[in-house]
Design a protein around this motif. Sequence first.
Motif, short mmCIF file in Angstrom:
data_model
loop_
_atom_site.label_atom_id
_atom_site.label_comp_id
_atom_site.label_asym_id
_atom_site.label_seq_id
_atom_site.Cartn_x
_atom_site.Cartn_y
_atom_site.Cartn_z
N GLU A 58 0.83 -1.19 0.00
CA GLU A 58 0.00 0.00 0.00
C GLU A 58 0.88 1.25 0.00
OE1 GLU A 58 -3.94 -1.35 2.52
OE2 GLU A 58 -2.16 -0.73 3.64
N THR A 59 0.39 2.33 -0.60
CA THR A 59 1.09 3.61 -0.55
C THR A 59 0.19 4.64 0.12
OG1 THR A 59 0.30 4.23 -2.75
CG2 THR A 59 2.42 3.12 -2.64
N PHE A 60 0.83 5.57 0.85
CA PHE A 60 0.10 6.60 1.60
C PHE A 60 0.76 7.96 1.40
CE2 PHE A 60 -0.30 2.57 3.77
CZ PHE A 60 -1.61 2.51 4.21
N GLN A 61 -0.02 9.02 1.57
CA GLN A 61 0.53 10.37 1.63
C GLN A 61 0.64 10.85 3.07
OE1 GLN A 61 -2.00 12.69 -1.04
NE2 GLN A 61 -0.32 12.82 -2.52
N LEU A 65 -0.88 6.70 8.03
CA LEU A 65 -1.08 5.43 7.31
C LEU A 65 -2.51 4.90 7.44
CD1 LEU A 65 2.23 3.58 8.28
CD2 LEU A 65 1.86 5.19 6.44
N LEU A 67 -5.33 6.09 5.31
CA LEU A 67 -6.06 6.07 4.06
C LEU A 67 -5.09 5.83 2.91
CD1 LEU A 67 -8.81 6.42 2.69
CD2 LEU A 67 -8.29 8.87 2.48
N PRO A 68 -5.04 4.61 2.36
CA PRO A 68 -4.08 4.32 1.28
C PRO A 68 -4.48 5.01 -0.03
CG PRO A 68 -5.49 2.43 1.66
CD PRO A 68 -5.82 3.41 2.73
N SER A 71 -3.52 0.12 -3.40
CA SER A 71 -3.21 -1.11 -2.69
C SER A 71 -3.17 -2.28 -3.67
CB SER A 71 -4.27 -1.37 -1.60
OG SER A 71 -4.03 -2.59 -0.92
#
Length: 218
Positions: A58-61, A65, A67-68, A71
Motif C-alpha cells: 500500500e502507498t500513503f501520503q 497510514l 487512508l491508502p 493497494s
Amino acid sequence: FSKSEVVCRSGSNSNAVVLELLASKSIVAGRSYKLALLATNPAVSTQEGEQLGQWQLETFQAADLLLPIDSARISSFRINKPLLSWSYANAGRAGGMAVVGLKLTLSFPDPVTPGDTIEILAPPAYDLASPTSHANDARCNNFKWSSTGSALPFTAASRVLCVGHRLTIQLADQDALGNGTVLENGTAIEFLLDTRNPSSPIAWGLNHWLAHHINVAG
C-alpha cells in the motif's frame, strides 16, 4: 533512491514494514521499482493443498497510514523444508575470475527417488553451461561427481543438464523390473563444475544460490 532519501522502519506488527521517502523525489506512475528486504521465512513448511498467503503493498501520503492511495495483493510462495546441508568450496572471490572445480555439496530432508529432479539455480550472472554446449545437448561446464561424495546412485542413465545459470539433475527412472536407486534422506550429494565469477557485483537481492528437490509427481 539512495540510503539518505529513504528510511525503513517496523510497521504496526512484526510482519509489516514501512518505507518512508525523505527527499523531494517521487514514485513515478507507470515506472517499475524493485524493493529488496531481508525477512525470515515461517518455520513450518507449506502443506500439500494449503492455500498460500498474500503480501499486501500500500502507498500513503499521510504519516498516519490510515487512508491508502492504492493497494495491491501479491500471492506468496511455498515454504519448503530446508536442506540438511548446502555448501560450496573453491569459489574464488575476484570479479571475472575463472572458477575451476567449484564444489557443491547438498543433502535433502526427504529421500530422492527414481524419476525425481534436483534443480540448482546460481545467481543470474553465472553461466554453468559448457562453452561448447548448444540448445540440443545442454552440457554442463566440466561437470563431474566428487570422489568424496555419495555420487554412486547417479548412474550414466541419470541426466545432468545446464542451461544458463540453471543446473538440473534427473535421477534415472526405474527399469522394466521396477528396480531403481533411492537416495535416503541426508545422503550427501557432491559434485564439481567450472564457471566464471561475474565481472561486476551482483545486486544484493539476487546474490544467492537455490536448490530444489522436485519429486516425480511434481
